[in-house]
Design an enzyme around this catalytic site. Structure first.
Site, mmCIF file in Angstrom:
data_model
loop_
_atom_site.group_PDB
_atom_site.id
_atom_site.type_symbol
_atom_site.label_atom_id
_atom_site.label_comp_id
_atom_site.label_asym_id
_atom_site.label_seq_id
_atom_site.Cartn_x
_atom_site.Cartn_y
_atom_site.Cartn_z
ATOM 1 N N ASP A 194 -27.317 10.424 8.660
ATOM 2 C CA ASP A 194 -28.234 10.424 9.777
ATOM 3 C C ASP A 194 -28.580 11.839 10.247
ATOM 4 O O ASP A 194 -29.614 12.063 10.871
ATOM 5 C CB ASP A 194 -27.585 9.631 10.923
ATOM 6 C CG ASP A 194 -28.525 9.451 12.085
ATOM 7 O OD1 ASP A 194 -29.651 9.003 11.832
ATOM 8 O OD2 ASP A 194 -28.147 9.779 13.223
ATOM 9 N N MET A 275 -33.504 6.844 18.113
ATOM 10 C CA MET A 275 -34.790 7.511 18.284
ATOM 11 C C MET A 275 -34.949 8.722 17.378
ATOM 12 O O MET A 275 -35.980 9.379 17.382
ATOM 13 C CB MET A 275 -34.950 7.975 19.738
ATOM 14 C CG MET A 275 -35.109 6.866 20.744
ATOM 15 S SD MET A 275 -36.590 5.877 20.436
ATOM 16 C CE MET A 275 -37.867 7.115 20.697
ATOM 17 N N ARG A 276 -33.894 9.057 16.610
ATOM 18 C CA ARG A 276 -33.965 10.288 15.841
ATOM 19 C C ARG A 276 -35.094 10.254 14.805
ATOM 20 O O ARG A 276 -35.767 11.250 14.571
ATOM 21 C CB ARG A 276 -32.630 10.574 15.155
ATOM 22 C CG ARG A 276 -32.484 12.040 14.786
ATOM 23 C CD ARG A 276 -31.371 12.261 13.796
ATOM 24 N NE ARG A 276 -30.060 11.882 14.306
ATOM 25 C CZ ARG A 276 -29.274 12.680 15.003
ATOM 26 N NH1 ARG A 276 -29.684 13.901 15.283
ATOM 27 N NH2 ARG A 276 -28.108 12.294 15.404
ATOM 28 N N ALA A 277 -35.312 9.067 14.239
ATOM 29 C CA ALA A 277 -36.346 8.948 13.215
ATOM 30 C C ALA A 277 -37.719 9.277 13.789
ATOM 31 O O ALA A 277 -38.519 9.985 13.166
ATOM 32 C CB ALA A 277 -36.343 7.541 12.632
ATOM 33 N N VAL A 280 -37.927 13.076 14.264
ATOM 34 C CA VAL A 280 -38.030 13.782 12.995
ATOM 35 C C VAL A 280 -39.424 13.584 12.396
ATOM 36 O O VAL A 280 -40.044 14.529 11.903
ATOM 37 C CB VAL A 280 -36.942 13.302 12.006
ATOM 38 C CG1 VAL A 280 -37.209 13.835 10.613
ATOM 39 C CG2 VAL A 280 -35.570 13.733 12.489
#
Ligand SMILES: [Zn+2]
Length: 645
Positions: A194, A275-277, A280
């Protein structure tokens, strides 16, 4: 100095090159994970990136690469004066070997010097060297667990931290993380997966002309590296300028609302975690526009960003067959293109629907299809778990991670004396050190009240305690075991052992074998929930490839030995010892003879062959009958006898 292969001379690998370049433009994207088989030159491409990166302005003499415009207030070489003139140096690519020591990575604090000379001696490690550059981990899936933790900490906080005996040092460590791996050698821990902003899959080209060009350039490079580099100097220079220009353009680029809507729609459609996707993807799309010299983000940028940012983030059903490639549910395209297009179109059709406006996942585009169970027979539920006897390696270990299973000497546990340190001093035993120094004070000419301490006086405390182990279950799921009641008992036993492992803070893994093959039902993990879920779903029936099961276990243990060398394994083979497919298991068992092992003998019925006992002998381990596994086995026997009487 050796000459590296020029980035601009790399043939093909378009996604990989783009992913690296976008990170060079915008390091906030968070790095690249490169997956691919051996011999695809992925390391060569990664290493060639460093030459293109803009130079880094540092404070002269600072070993921690402080920026003169904003020096790190906690810099061990500081504090630095304001307004120092910047010293530009080339950006670094630092390689982190998977088996490096913790000191080498985080830096080392020389406790001996601190005590005997009164200086705070800190040698920077690889994390310091990589600050403001690239940290590259080849075979990142084989990285030792304690280094994974260091890396995750640094990646999350941008700070490296060393602490020994109350002396602590911290310094800034922000870097572009790049990892390469061959997925055949094992998957990456989910937390680390991740952390990588983008992920790309590399394959050797199938086009003969392109392959020929790869070979031609490689030969030319090997014949005359300097001449080859000169021939590509122009291409390298252009790329470096383009990166610098894109970096300059980046701050002024805004992400328009419709692009943001597309990004969130795509992430929702692919059911990614957290929410990282989204972040990014947004950063990638903006970097792409900057790289292309445009002032706005287009639909195509979002599409490309999805292709690079999502393959490793799709939520996986924890019960998925672990052999399913998480990157590939589409037969080789990485992301399901149809689903991506549908999500992009849906986002166009539903402008500003408000907070509930995400695409409907219940429709034909949701679900992912292909949810067939791999087995015809309904899995047997495990029997009720019970408290098991303690299974543990017989020999005393030497400093495994703290836990509650095998006996060990090391840094924790009850005190068991003191000794002069064999290597670096780990845990000072103050009383023993003073006692060692005391008889020599007169001869050493002690005058004042302070004790005259020499290196040879230092003593470290020796402790004896329990360590945490890797308990690898190798479970026979074949037909001979599959009578439903029997399988219930076997699953109940394994579940009981799993719960025991959880309470003892062990790592667990599960290998099963049936039919023609063995599989890793669960790679070693600390999540017992995951393990018990896999166990409940475990399919049974078919022939018994016992040797294949043992060989698979051997491979899992070999990979774990690299990742987590301090943790001793305990192999628990659950079988009746019969084999009806593949080679003789005894030869396979002998290969595992150095590993502590226990065979849980599941044979039952009036006629017994004693095969499990023979297997245990070949493994150099012990056998225990399934019925004897319960901690209160004796009590149960007594109860039964009374009931009969
Ligand atoms: Zn500094």
């Amino acid at each position: 100095m050796t000459v590296g292969y020029p980035f601009s001379a790399v043939v093909g690998h378009d996604d990989l090159k783009l992913a690296l370049l976008l990170n060079a433009v915008s390091p906030a994207i968070g790095g690249v994970l490169v997956r691919g088989e051996k011999g695809t030159a992925k390391s060569t491409v990664v290493r060639s990136l460093a030459a293109l990166l803009p130079r880094v302005a540092v404070v002269a003499g600072c070993r921690f690469s402080c920026d003169p415009a904003a020096p790190d207030p906690s810099c061990p070489d500081g504090p630095h004066a304001n307004g120092l003139s910047p010293h530009p140096r080339p950006a670094r690519l630092v390689e982190l070997p998977v088996g490096a020591s913790e000191d080498r990575v985080a830096g080392s604090l020389d406790l001996e010097r601190a005590l005997t000379e009164g200086v705070k001696a800190y040698e920077p490690g690889l994390l310091a060297a990589a600050h403001r550059g690239v940290l590259y981990v080849d075979e990142v899936n084989l990285l030792h667990d304690h280094l994974v933790d260091l890396l995750l900490d640094a990646a999350a906080m941008g700070v490296a931290h060393v602490e020994r005996e109350g002396v602590s040092v911290r310094h800034a460590a922000r870097f572009l993380l790049v990892g390469t791996m061959n997925p055949e050698e094992g998957e990456l821990r989910p937390q680390l997966l991740d952390r990588f902003g983008l992920a790309v899959e590399v394959r050797a080209s199938r086009d003969p002309a392109e392959r020929a060009e790869v070979v031609r350039r490689r030969l030319a490079f090997e014949a005359d590296p300097a001449g080859f580099a000169r021939a590509y100097a122009g291409g390298e220079h252009d790329l470096a300028l383009r990166i610098a220009a894109a970096r300059d353009r980046l701050p002024a680029l805004a992400l328009p609302d419709d692009a943001l809507r597309k990004i969130t729609a795509v992430c929702a459609a692919f059911d990614v975690e957290g929410m990282r996707a989204d972040l990014v993807m947004a950063r990638t799309a903006v970097a792409l526009a900057a790289w292309e010299g445009r002032d706005e983000v287009t639909s195509d940028d979002v599409r490309t960003a999805a292709r690079l940012a999502l393959p490793h983030r799709r939520r996986r059903d924890p019960f998925d067959d672990p052999f399913d490639d998480p990157f590939d549910d589409t037969g080789g395209q990485g992301l399901d293109e149809e689903r991506l297009e549908q999500a992009l179109t849906d986002a166009d059709d539903t402008p500003d629907k408000g907070p509930d406006g995400g695409p409907d996942d219940g429709g034909p585009s949701g679900g992912g299809g292909g949810e067939q169970a791999p087995v015809s027979q309904a899995p047997v539920n495990p029997g009720t778990p019970y408290r098991t006897r303690l299974l543990a390696p017989e020999a005393t270990g030497r400093g495994g991670p703290a836990g509650r299973r095998g006996r060990t000497t090391g840094e924790s546990g009850r005190a068991a004396g003191a000794r002069a340190p064999g290597g670096r001093l780990r845990r000072l035993d103050l009383a023993a050190t003073l006692a060692a120094a005391a008889p020599h004070q007169h001869r050493r000419g002690r005058a004042g009240s302070g004790l005259v301490l020499r290196r040879e006086d230092l003593r470290e405390s020796l402790r004896e305690g329990r360590e945490s182990n890797l308990v690898l279950f190798c479970v026979d799921a074949s037909g001979s075991m599959a009578a439903r009641a029997r399988m219930r008992a076997v699953k109940g036993a394994v579940l009981s052992l799993l719960l025991d492992a959880y309470q003892r803070r062990d790592k667990v893994g599960l290998v099963t074998f049936r039919g023609a093959e063995a599989m890793v039902a669960l790679p070693p993990t600390s999540s017992v929930d995951l393990a018990s879920g896999r166990l409940a779903r475990l399919a049974t029936g078919g022939r018994t490839p016992l040797a294949a099961g043992l060989l698979r276990a051997e491979r899992v243990l070999a990979a774990e030995r690299l990742r987590d060398p301090r943790r001793r394994p305990l192999l628990v083979v659950v079988t009746d010892g019969r084999h009806t497919a593949g080679p003789d298991p005894v030869a396979a068992a002998r290969r595992l003879a150095g590993v502590a092992s226990v065979v849980v003998d599941c044979e039952h019925g009036p006629v017994r062959l004693g095969l499990a006992g023979r297997l245990a002998a070949a493994l150099g381990g012990t056998a225990i009958r399934l019925e004897e596994l319960a901690a209160d086995h004796l009590a149960a026997v007594v109860r039964d006898v009374r009931r009969v009487a």
